[in-house]
Motif scaffolding. Structure first.
Motif, PDB file in Angstrom:
ATOM      1  N   GLN A   1      -0.629 -40.395  23.344  1.00 29.93           N
ATOM      2  CA  GLN A   1       0.056 -40.831  22.131  1.00 29.93           C
ATOM      3  C   GLN A   1       1.330 -40.027  21.861  1.00 29.93           C
ATOM      4  O   GLN A   1       1.969 -40.207  20.843  1.00 29.93           O
ATOM      5  N   GLY A   2       1.664 -39.131  22.785  1.00 24.89           N
ATOM      6  CA  GLY A   2       2.872 -38.325  22.626  1.00 24.89           C
ATOM      7  C   GLY A   2       2.666 -37.098  21.763  1.00 24.89           C
ATOM      8  O   GLY A   2       3.640 -36.475  21.315  1.00 24.89           O
ATOM      9  N   LYS A   3       1.409 -36.729  21.520  1.00 28.55           N
ATOM     10  CA  LYS A   3       1.102 -35.550  20.716  1.00 28.55           C
ATOM     11  C   LYS A   3       0.602 -34.420  21.613  1.00 28.55           C
ATOM     12  O   LYS A   3       0.416 -34.607  22.813  1.00 28.55           O
ATOM     13  N   TYR A   4       0.409 -33.240  20.972  1.00 22.32           N
ATOM     14  CA  TYR A   4      -0.150 -32.107  21.718  1.00 22.32           C
ATOM     15  C   TYR A   4      -1.653 -32.330  21.873  1.00 22.32           C
ATOM     16  O   TYR A   4      -2.390 -32.473  20.894  1.00 22.32           O
ATOM     17  N   GLY A   5      -2.100 -32.336  23.122  1.00 21.89           N
ATOM     18  CA  GLY A   5      -3.497 -32.633  23.376  1.00 21.89           C
ATOM     19  C   GLY A   5      -4.278 -31.402  23.815  1.00 21.89           C
ATOM     20  O   GLY A   5      -3.913 -30.752  24.788  1.00 21.89           O
ATOM     21  N   ALA A   6      -5.339 -31.132  23.094  1.00 22.83           N
ATOM     22  CA  ALA A   6      -6.205 -29.996  23.442  1.00 22.83           C
ATOM     23  C   ALA A   6      -7.579 -30.248  22.843  1.00 22.83           C
ATOM     24  O   ALA A   6      -7.729 -30.969  21.847  1.00 22.83           O
ATOM     25  N   ARG A   7      -8.588 -29.700  23.482  1.00 19.00           N
ATOM     26  CA  ARG A   7      -9.950 -29.813  22.955  1.00 19.00           C
ATOM     27  C   ARG A   7     -10.775 -28.640  23.467  1.00 19.00           C
ATOM     28  O   ARG A   7     -10.418 -27.968  24.427  1.00 19.00           O
ATOM     29  N   SER A   8     -11.926 -28.429  22.785  1.00 17.19           N
ATOM     30  CA  SER A   8     -12.897 -27.425  23.219  1.00 17.19           C
ATOM     31  C   SER A   8     -14.255 -28.104  23.197  1.00 17.19           C
ATOM     32  O   SER A   8     -14.700 -28.593  22.155  1.00 17.19           O
ATOM     33  N   THR A   9     -14.926 -28.116  24.334  1.00 15.13           N
ATOM     34  CA  THR A   9     -16.173 -28.869  24.481  1.00 15.13           C
ATOM     35  C   THR A   9     -17.254 -27.965  25.030  1.00 15.13           C
ATOM     36  O   THR A   9     -17.006 -27.148  25.941  1.00 15.13           O
ATOM     37  N   LEU A  10     -18.480 -28.127  24.488  1.00 17.04           N
ATOM     38  CA  LEU A  10     -19.615 -27.360  24.981  1.00 17.04           C
ATOM     39  C   LEU A  10     -20.119 -27.967  26.274  1.00 17.04           C
ATOM     40  O   LEU A  10     -20.385 -29.168  26.362  1.00 17.04           O
ATOM     41  N   GLU A  11     -20.231 -27.124  27.282  1.00 15.17           N
ATOM     42  CA  GLU A  11     -20.782 -27.580  28.562  1.00 15.17           C
ATOM     43  C   GLU A  11     -22.282 -27.795  28.444  1.00 15.17           C
ATOM     44  O   GLU A  11     -22.832 -28.726  29.031  1.00 15.17           O
ATOM     45  N   THR A  12     -22.948 -26.938  27.673  1.00 15.59           N
ATOM     46  CA  THR A  12     -24.376 -27.058  27.400  1.00 15.59           C
ATOM     47  C   THR A  12     -24.540 -27.181  25.891  1.00 15.59           C
ATOM     48  O   THR A  12     -24.114 -26.307  25.141  1.00 15.59           O
ATOM     49  N   GLN A  13     -25.148 -28.258  25.446  1.00 15.85           N
ATOM     50  CA  GLN A  13     -25.283 -28.522  24.033  1.00 15.85           C
ATOM     51  C   GLN A  13     -26.060 -27.391  23.339  1.00 15.85           C
ATOM     52  O   GLN A  13     -27.142 -27.008  23.765  1.00 15.85           O
ATOM     53  N   GLY A  14     -25.478 -26.856  22.235  1.00 15.95           N
ATOM     54  CA  GLY A  14     -26.140 -25.798  21.475  1.00 15.95           C
ATOM     55  C   GLY A  14     -25.818 -24.399  21.958  1.00 15.95           C
ATOM     56  O   GLY A  14     -26.197 -23.418  21.302  1.00 15.95           O
ATOM     57  N   ASP A  15     -25.130 -24.268  23.094  1.00 19.75           N
ATOM     58  CA  ASP A  15     -24.784 -22.947  23.641  1.00 19.75           C
ATOM     59  C   ASP A  15     -23.293 -22.698  23.442  1.00 19.75           C
ATOM     60  O   ASP A  15     -22.459 -23.252  24.169  1.00 19.75           O
ATOM     61  N   GLU A  16     -22.966 -21.857  22.411  1.00 21.46           N
ATOM     62  CA  GLU A  16     -21.576 -21.603  22.108  1.00 21.46           C
ATOM     63  C   GLU A  16     -20.836 -20.922  23.249  1.00 21.46           C
ATOM     64  O   GLU A  16     -19.634 -21.075  23.412  1.00 21.46           O
ATOM     65  N   SER A  17     -21.562 -20.125  24.048  1.00 22.44           N
ATOM     66  CA  SER A  17     -20.912 -19.413  25.148  1.00 22.44           C
ATOM     67  C   SER A  17     -20.488 -20.330  26.286  1.00 22.44           C
ATOM     68  O   SER A  17     -19.758 -19.913  27.184  1.00 22.44           O
ATOM     69  N   SER A  18     -20.953 -21.604  26.260  1.00 23.68           N
ATOM     70  CA  SER A  18     -20.607 -22.528  27.354  1.00 23.68           C
ATOM     71  C   SER A  18     -19.393 -23.388  27.027  1.00 23.68           C
ATOM     72  O   SER A  18     -19.105 -24.344  27.766  1.00 23.68           O
ATOM     73  N   SER A  19     -18.703 -23.079  25.934  1.00 25.24           N
ATOM     74  CA  SER A  19     -17.557 -23.895  25.547  1.00 25.24           C
ATOM     75  C   SER A  19     -16.422 -23.751  26.556  1.00 25.24           C
ATOM     76  O   SER A  19     -16.220 -22.690  27.146  1.00 25.24           O
ATOM     77  N   ILE A  20     -15.717 -24.856  26.763  1.00 23.70           N
ATOM     78  CA  ILE A  20     -14.594 -24.896  27.703  1.00 23.70           C
ATOM     79  C   ILE A  20     -13.363 -25.391  26.959  1.00 23.70           C
ATOM     80  O   ILE A  20     -13.433 -26.357  26.196  1.00 23.70           O
ATOM     81  N   MET A  21     -12.256 -24.722  27.191  1.00 20.97           N
ATOM     82  CA  MET A  21     -11.002 -25.069  26.534  1.00 20.97           C
ATOM     83  C   MET A  21     -10.183 -25.954  27.477  1.00 20.97           C
ATOM     84  O   MET A  21      -9.979 -25.612  28.644  1.00 20.97           O
ATOM     85  N   TYR A  22      -9.725 -27.113  26.939  1.00 23.95           N
ATOM     86  CA  TYR A  22      -8.903 -28.049  27.709  1.00 23.95           C
ATOM     87  C   TYR A  22      -7.537 -28.180  27.048  1.00 23.95           C
ATOM     88  O   TYR A  22      -7.436 -28.400  25.834  1.00 23.95           O
ATOM     89  N   VAL A  23      -6.467 -28.097  27.849  1.00 21.73           N
ATOM     90  CA  VAL A  23      -5.105 -28.272  27.358  1.00 21.73           C
ATOM     91  C   VAL A  23      -4.390 -29.232  28.316  1.00 21.73           C
ATOM     92  O   VAL A  23      -4.412 -29.023  29.544  1.00 21.73           O
ATOM     93  N   ALA A  24      -3.782 -30.258  27.739  1.00 17.47           N
ATOM     94  CA  ALA A  24      -3.161 -31.299  28.566  1.00 17.47           C
ATOM     95  C   ALA A  24      -1.657 -31.324  28.376  1.00 17.47           C
ATOM     96  O   ALA A  24      -1.140 -30.863  27.344  1.00 17.47           O
ATOM     97  N   ALA A  25      -0.970 -31.894  29.383  1.00 16.79           N
ATOM     98  CA  ALA A  25       0.485 -32.085  29.308  1.00 16.79           C
ATOM     99  C   ALA A  25       0.807 -33.453  29.898  1.00 16.79           C
ATOM    100  O   ALA A  25       0.168 -33.893  30.881  1.00 16.79           O
ATOM    101  N   PRO A  26       1.789 -34.147  29.340  1.00 11.10           N
ATOM    102  CA  PRO A  26       2.114 -35.488  29.848  1.00 11.10           C
ATOM    103  C   PRO A  26       2.913 -35.432  31.141  1.00 11.10           C
ATOM    104  O   PRO A  26       3.741 -34.532  31.324  1.00 11.10           O
ATOM    105  N   ILE A  27       2.620 -36.408  32.026  1.00 10.68           N
ATOM    106  CA  ILE A  27       3.450 -36.578  33.225  1.00 10.68           C
ATOM    107  C   ILE A  27       4.380 -37.760  32.923  1.00 10.68           C
ATOM    108  O   ILE A  27       3.902 -38.873  32.678  1.00 10.68           O
TER     109      ILE A  27
END
Length: 475
Positions: A128-154
């Protein structure tokens, strides 16, 4: 509870509260701070990859063996880096690329190729032309399993043709967070300990200043000799308070002392003045020559008594008002005692007193010569007063563990038990054996004040040889 304890407890609570608040705030800010720094680096990485992958995406070469080999080789690299004490042995980025509809075309982990990622915020917002980022848990309920995603447009020709997203597990950041928290914790603990030590020292110093003032005020209130040494109080405000207290004490002491001595002197002068007045009135009437001589002798005797009373009151007033030694010096006892004996040589000869001297050549004390001389003279006069004709008087100096001792022992009747505790009271006196008359009762009180001023001891006791008066001087 003492004032110093209260000050320290209040200071301790203040330091503990502030330290907890500051450390808690800093500790809570470390984790988001590290993640924000990492996110900023991922933004740069994603935009760099977007530029490199533009041509392969346009030419449909994302699945080419070359690119797959590069991603595989990247995943197998071992940096063996030591970053501020933390070892980094593996790379842990995940990279995936989608087309302009969010379908995954390339995944460095080979787990999402062909899947629709358009619903994930990093891809959805970037398309959508905005800054894209998210943080998602790899294992539900385990805060230490969170993964940070940052995207850039091509982009190509001003249009978004795809999205490249870079992911990094937050657990890879935990060693840096732990290290920073640990170091800050140790530093904070050190600062708290330093603050507590400083608070304890300040509390001790402040209470010591107040304690000196309190002891001084208590001594003054109890009528004891009190000295406020210059420079003893170092705090400016407390030093001013100490000076004001000392000035007030001097003024009150002087006023009370004068009132007391005027009353005492008035009372003590009444008796000899009454005797002199009675004798003078009788002398105005006709009488024999023998009677005139008798009354003239009474006038002379009472006049002498008045003179002695005034002199001794003045000497006693001097030493009682004196808070410290005015001109202390080292004094050899033997020549001093010998000079006093010379002044009483006529009386000693008249009473045929046998002197026994045991005077050490090295006997030396530190003090005010006039006061020590007067104290010894009073004791010598007392000894002569109570020694019978042809009796013995012994003067001795002796070195003890605590300093030099001077003793004067006279042969005579022992001191009555009832009188022993009152001998140093002002105006208390025992009748002299030769005349039956009492003295001014100020001599022993003067001796006691002199020894107190010299931080020594004065003792009177009955012995087998008679009565012994002892002066003990400190080293």
């Amino acid at each position: 509870m003492s004032l110093s304890a209260r000050i320290f407890i209040v200071y301790l609570l203040f330091v503990a509260f502030c330290s907890y608040f500051v450390l808690r705030t800093v500790m809570d800010e470390i984790r988001p701070g590290v993640r924000q720094s990492t996110e900023e680096t991922l933004v740069d990485t994603a935009n760099l990859l977007a530029e490199f992958l533009r041509e392969p995406l346009l030419e449909n070469q994302l699945q080419s063996p070359r690119i797959r080999e590069i991603l595989k080789a990247y995943g197998q690299r071992q940096p063996n880096a030591n970053i501020w004490g933390v070892s980094k042995l593996h790379v842990n980025h995940r990279i995936y690329v989608t087309d302009n509809k969010g379908i995954v075309l390339l995944d460095s982990s080979d787990i999402a190729v062909g899947q629709d990622y358009s619903r994930w915020n990093d891809v959805h917002l970037t398309l959508q032309g905005k800054y894209g980022a998210r943080s998602t848990l790899e294992t539900q309920g385990d805060e230490s399993s969170s993964i940070m995603y940052v995207a850039a447009p091509i982009t190509h020709a001003g249009k978004i043709i795809g999205v490249v997203s870079v992911a990094k597990p937050n657990r890879s950041l935990q060693p840096y967070i732990d290290r920073t928290q640990r170091r800050l914790g140790l530093l904070g603990a050190g600062l708290i300990l330093l603050g507590l030590i400083s608070g304890g020292i300040f509390s001790w110093w402040f209470s010591r200043e107040l304690r000196r003032l309190r002891e001084y005020a208590l001594n003054v209130s109890q009528g004891q000799r009190a000295i406020l040494t210059p420079g003893l109080i170092y705090s400016g405000e407390l030093a001013q308070l100490a000076k004001a207290l000392e000035s007030m004490r001097n003024q009150l002491d002087g006023k009370a002392y004068i009132e007391q001595y005027v009353q005492t002197l008035t009372h003590e002068l009444k008796s000899p003045l009454a005797g002199i007045r009675a004798a003078s009135e009788l002398l105005q009437t006709p009488m024999s020559e023998a009677q005139q001589k008798k009354f003239l002798a009474n006038i002379e005797s009472e006049s002498l008594r008045l003179q002695q009373l005034i002199e001794r009151l003045l000497n006693l007033a001097l030493v009682e008002q004196q808070q410290s030694l005015q001109a202390p010096q080292n004094i050899l006892l033997k020549p001093l005692i010998e000079s006093l004996l010379d002044t009483r040589s006529a009386r000693i000869s008249r009473q045929t007193i046998q002197l026994q001297l045991q005077l050490d050549e090295n006997a030396e004390v530190y003090g005010e010569k006039f006061l020590i001389e007067q104290a010894l003279l009073n004791l010598l006069d007392n000894a002569l007063d109570f020694t019978p004709v042809a009796g013995k008087v012994q003067l001795r100096t002796q070195l003890t563990n605590n300093g030099w001792m001077v003793s004067i022992t006279n042969q005579g009747e022992p001191i009555p038990e009832f009188a022993m505790p009152r001998l140093t009271e002002r105006f208390f006196s025992l009748p002299r054996p030769a005349t039956g008359r009492k003295s001014t009762g100020l001599g022993l009180s003067f001796v006691q004040e002199v020894m107190t001023l010299h931080r020594g001891e004065f003792q009177l006791e009955n012995t087998q040889d008679g009565v012994c008066a002892t002066l003990r001087f400190p080293q």
